[in-house]
Design a protein around this motif. Structure first.
Motif, PDB file in Angstrom:
ATOM      1  N   ASP A 204       6.692  18.981  35.052  1.00 40.56           N
ATOM      2  CA  ASP A 204       7.627  18.434  35.661  1.00 40.56           C
ATOM      3  C   ASP A 204       6.077  17.112  36.384  1.00 40.56           C
ATOM      4  N   PHE A 205       7.443  15.542  36.738  1.00 43.03           N
ATOM      5  CA  PHE A 205       6.079  14.928  37.305  1.00 43.03           C
ATOM      6  C   PHE A 205       6.687  14.457  38.516  1.00 43.03           C
TER       7      PHE A 205
ATOM      8  N   PHE B 283       5.306   4.435  39.312  1.00 43.03           N
ATOM      9  CA  PHE B 283       4.605   5.526  38.873  1.00 43.03           C
ATOM     10  C   PHE B 283       6.186   5.229  37.695  1.00 43.03           C
ATOM     11  N   ARG B 284       5.666   5.829  36.750  1.00 43.18           N
ATOM     12  CA  ARG B 284       6.245   5.879  35.587  1.00 43.18           C
ATOM     13  C   ARG B 284       6.167   7.101  34.778  1.00 43.18           C
ATOM     14  N   SER B 285       7.668   8.212  34.442  1.00 41.04           N
ATOM     15  CA  SER B 285       7.315   9.744  34.402  1.00 41.04           C
ATOM     16  C   SER B 285       6.161   9.982  32.463  1.00 41.04           C
TER      17      SER B 285
ATOM     18  N   ASP C 273       1.153  12.384  29.774  1.00 39.99           N
ATOM     19  CA  ASP C 273       0.908  12.427  31.751  1.00 39.99           C
ATOM     20  C   ASP C 273       1.777  11.817  32.103  1.00 39.99           C
ATOM     21  N   ALA C 274       2.285  11.680  32.933  1.00 40.01           N
ATOM     22  CA  ALA C 274       2.620  10.387  33.680  1.00 40.01           C
ATOM     23  C   ALA C 274       2.158   8.971  34.380  1.00 40.01           C
ATOM     24  N   GLU C 275       2.284   7.575  34.369  1.00 39.85           N
ATOM     25  CA  GLU C 275       1.589   6.720  34.796  1.00 39.85           C
ATOM     26  C   GLU C 275       1.845   6.591  36.056  1.00 39.85           C
ATOM     27  N   THR C 276       0.789   6.361  36.675  1.00 40.64           N
ATOM     28  CA  THR C 276       0.821   5.667  38.518  1.00 40.64           C
ATOM     29  C   THR C 276      -1.175   4.142  38.047  1.00 40.64           C
TER      30      THR C 276
ATOM     31  N   ILE D 180       2.690   8.902  21.603  1.00 43.13           N
ATOM     32  CA  ILE D 180       2.915   8.736  22.563  1.00 43.13           C
ATOM     33  C   ILE D 180       1.396   9.058  23.182  1.00 43.13           C
ATOM     34  N   GLY D 181       0.248   8.589  23.233  1.00 40.68           N
ATOM     35  CA  GLY D 181      -0.831   8.739  24.083  1.00 40.68           C
ATOM     36  C   GLY D 181      -1.533   7.757  25.333  1.00 40.68           C
ATOM     37  N   VAL D 182      -2.158   8.335  26.037  1.00 40.41           N
ATOM     38  CA  VAL D 182      -2.322   8.092  27.271  1.00 40.41           C
ATOM     39  C   VAL D 182      -4.102   7.301  27.791  1.00 40.41           C
TER      40      VAL D 182
END
Length: 740
Positions: free
Chosen positions: A482-483, A510-512, A537-540, A585-587
């Motif tokens: 959940d994000f 915010f991006r999920s 993870d989600a990006e803010t 995808i990595g972050v």
């Protein structure tokens, strides 16, 4: 037509007059008289553009956001037919077109996008927010206006509006019968046919239907097959109907369909993005995409002048892509055969599907009030399928069926992954605007989004990667994440003069996050690739911005500027894993983007118009598990963009007809494509030109895109995947408008 139709049209006309008056007449009577006297003394051609991107109808001059708008006249004048056309005219915004029909990555002020990430911008078409990034890349026809909002718009549009928002408005039904026919040919050879008709459909009804067909042999040669690698056929329809139930209740029905066929995976492999390498794939490839959907918008205006709006939408997309795989060489020359000694090359097949329904309901207070507000709720349910796999290629093409696992010995399966993803997202939002006095206004938005995601592994156990030392996935395994995020947006606007607007503010986008395909974390870990996990993870992004809009009537000049600083957490980056043919995808834990932009539009003398823009962004990786990349730029970011354009209209036949000359120039600065800065694309210069003869109800345009035939690559991705950009394309377009 009945009284309801006429009453609605009258109310809309009166409302437009009231909005215009409230926007331009919030000054003292003496000031209005002085302005009128000045206008009579020095007539102004400064265009007034009304925009809706802030969820209210406003003069572009008064919007406290960096916003580029393209009216119907701009769309016709610039020949905008695809998303790349208007993005190429927008400062600090770039587009990467790559791989297959649905792959197009938007970067706004450094906030970028890649395969399998959520979008970097919210895309809203006629009030309906797109739920699949693959929907964006469509033909644009019968469009009334396009608005590009830059900077996080989470307070207005919620998740995935982290870089901004693109608001597209198609043309509404007309109160009398009207239509358009457009015919075009180009050097593909290719041809385009567009048409549409609109008018009253009966008592209290109006309709609009339009369609587009585009067919080309392609523009980039496949030297191995001796034919163009990028043929394309696209058939699209759009229809809408307005039902004026009463003079306060309106129901808007809309539907669309698009079927596209082209060829994917036209890659070359090389270490340098500036190399122009031949395309030599031995499979023509298959890329079939279908998009269709419908929406119902109900609008009710209460006695106080406020408006209730309900939007219910359903969307469906399917895309099948099949083509060559690494290293995209002919059979007999690939690394599998030459280096590894295997008796076959390989090809790849992917299957994507998405279906969703969404519901939004909101209340909007009257536009002419000193204190204005909006509140509402939104929900969207999405189901997605993603399948990827590589097969042995003996030069015999693809075995049927194209989807799923092949058992054909001439095209047997090498690897295969299949995941189903079910997502449910919901949000509550509110916006208030208060005019403190005639010069100061404060705007505040707050939105809470929650995105509940579930991934079901449908990969047969035999194909799930089993790497010693790493957990092994399980067929039927369900993963959940959940994000959520609270997204505020606050702006303070100061108007010291009717022709100057200054604003400053703070916003959060915010991006999920999401899931990588089953077992990819094990494959990446065994290869020593840092940052790839079973989920990302989600990006803010938090942004501070100061900007302004200005008009100089005596010079027929308008423009705007902005300075911004954005701190991002969990910026996504892309990694392709050859071992299981997956896109992952990595972050980046922390990144920073600082920049500036400026744009203007002027008509220094009758018939002549110039425009320009400049955007600069300094991106920097501030934190990462591998210290080598700290201080590097983030991927898919161009350091700067420059836009310049000029248009001159010459009267012909005593002013009855005209000849319009137009030229547009774009420079895209150095562009980095991965976190290790493996290669950097040199600046590219692109020129589009257009000459149009305009008569009373028809026009004929001779045009060229990429006039100088600049050869460059649209993308380089880790692993050395190089994707070519389109060369020079030129043609002739005839347009005929009619009224009955």
């Amino acid at each position: 037509m009945s009284s309801n139709f006429e009453n609605v049209r009258l109310r809309k006309s009166l409302l437009a007059m009231m909005v215009s008056a409230s926007l331009s007449g919030a000054v003292m009577a003496q000031e209005a008289q002085d302005a009128e006297a000045q206008e009579e003394a020095a007539p102004s051609d400064v265009e007034v553009i009304m925009v809706k991107g802030t969820r209210r109808t406003q003069d572009l001059q008064d919007t406290p956001v960096a916003l580029t708008a393209f009216t119907a006249a701009d769309i016709d004048g610039a020949g905008i037919e695809r998303p790349a056309d208007f993005i190429g005219l927008t400062p600090n915004v770039t587009l990467i077109e790559t791989q297959n029909a649905g792959m197009a990555f938007i970067t706004i002020r450094g906030i970028s996008q890649n395969r399998d990430t959520q979008p970097s911008v919210a895309v809203i078409v006629d009030g309906v927010q797109q739920t699949d990034a693959g929907q964006f890349q469509q033909e644009l026809f019968d469009i009334e206006q396009i608005e590009v909002l830059k900077g996080p718009q989470g307070g207005l549009y919620g998740r995935n509006a982290i870089g901004g928002a693109i608001v597209i408005t198609t043309k509404d039904p007309a109160e009398y019968v009207e239509g358009r026919v457009k015919l075009a040919v180009d050097n593909g050879p290719g041809y385009r046919v567009e048409g549409g008709v609109s008018g009253p459909g009966g008592e209290d009804w109006a309709y609009r239907v339009s369609g587009s067909y585009y067919d080309t042999d392609g523009y980039i040669e496949n030297t191995n097959l001796g034919e163009d690698s990028d043929p394309l056929r696209d058939l699209s329809f759009r229809g809408k109907a307005l039902w004026y139930v009463t003079d306060t209740l309106e129901i808007d029905f809309r539907g669309y369909y698009s079927a596209l066929e082209t060829q994917p995976f036209n890659y070359s492999i090389g270490p340098d993005v500036n190399q122009i390498l031949p395309i030599e794939v031995n499979n023509r490839g298959i890329n079939d995409r279908d998009l269709y959907g419908a929406s119902v918008k109900v609008t009710y205006e209460n006695e106080e002048g406020g408006t209730w709006t309900s939007i219910t939408a359903w969307d469906r997309s399917k895309e099948l892509i099949a083509g060559d795989a690494f290293d995209f060489k002919p059979v007999g020359e690939s690394f599998l055969e030459v280096i590894l000694g295997l008796p076959f090359d390989q090809n790849q097949i992917s299957n994507f599907g998405s279906k969703s329904w969404s519901q939004e309901i909101r209340y909007t207070s009257p536009d002419d009030a000193r204190f204005k507000y909006i509140y509402g709720a939104y929900a969207v349910d999405t189901s997605q399928l993603q399948q990827n796999g590589a097969r042995a290629d003996f030069g015999l093409g693809f075995a049927d069926p194209l989807g799923g696992i092949s058992t054909d010995p001439n095209n047997f399966q090498l690897n295969f992954l299949s995941d189903r993803r079910d997502n449910f997202a919901w949000a509550f939002f509110g916006n208030v605007s208060y005019e403190i006095d005639e010069q100061w206004t404060i705007d505040a938005s707050l939105r809470y989004d929650r995105d509940e995601r579930e991934n079901l592994t449908q990969t047969p156990q035999a194909f799930i990667p089993n790497v010693p030392g790493f957990p092994v996935g399980t067929e039927g395994e369900v993963r959940k994440r959940d994000f959520s995020e609270l997204q505020p947006k606050v702006n303070l606007t100061y108007e010291p003069h009717d022709n100057l607007t200054l604003y400053g503010g703070y916003s959060v986008g915010f991006r999920s996050g999401g899931f990588n395909q089953t077992g990819s974390d094990a494959i990446a870990g065994s290869a020593g690739i840092i940052g790839i996990k079973e989920f990302y993870d989600a990006e803010t992004a938090e942004t501070l911005e100061f900007g302004g809009k200005f008009r100089i009537p005596s010079l027929n000049l308008r423009g705007g500027f902005a300075l911004y600083s954005t701190d991002s957490e969990n910026t996504p980056f892309f990694v392709f894993l050859q071992q299981n043919s997956t896109q992952n995808i990595g972050v980046i834990p922390e990144a920073e983007f600082n920049g500036v932009e400026f744009d203007f539009n002027a008509s220094p003398f009758p018939g002549f118009r110039i425009n320009g823009g400049f955007g600069y962004v300094d991106s920097e990786i501030k934190s990462f598990d591998d210290p080598v990349v700290i201080g590097n730029r983030t991927p898919a970011v161009s350091d700067y963009t420059v836009n310049l354009g000029a248009q001159y209209t010459m009267d012909m036949n005593d002013g009855i007809d005209s000849l319009v000359w137009r030229i547009d120039y774009q420079r895209i600065g150095e562009t980095n494509f991965d976190i290790y800065e493996s290669t950097e694309r040199e600046p590219i210069n692109l020129v589009n030109a257009r000459v149009t003869y305009e008569a009373e109800n028809w026009s004929l345009a001779l045009w060229a895109n990429n006039l100088t035939n600049k050869e460059y690559n649209s993308e380089w991705s880790p692993g050395g995947f190089i994707y070519r950009a389109r060369p020079r394309i030129y043609g002739l377009t005839f347009t005929y408008d009619f009224e009955l």
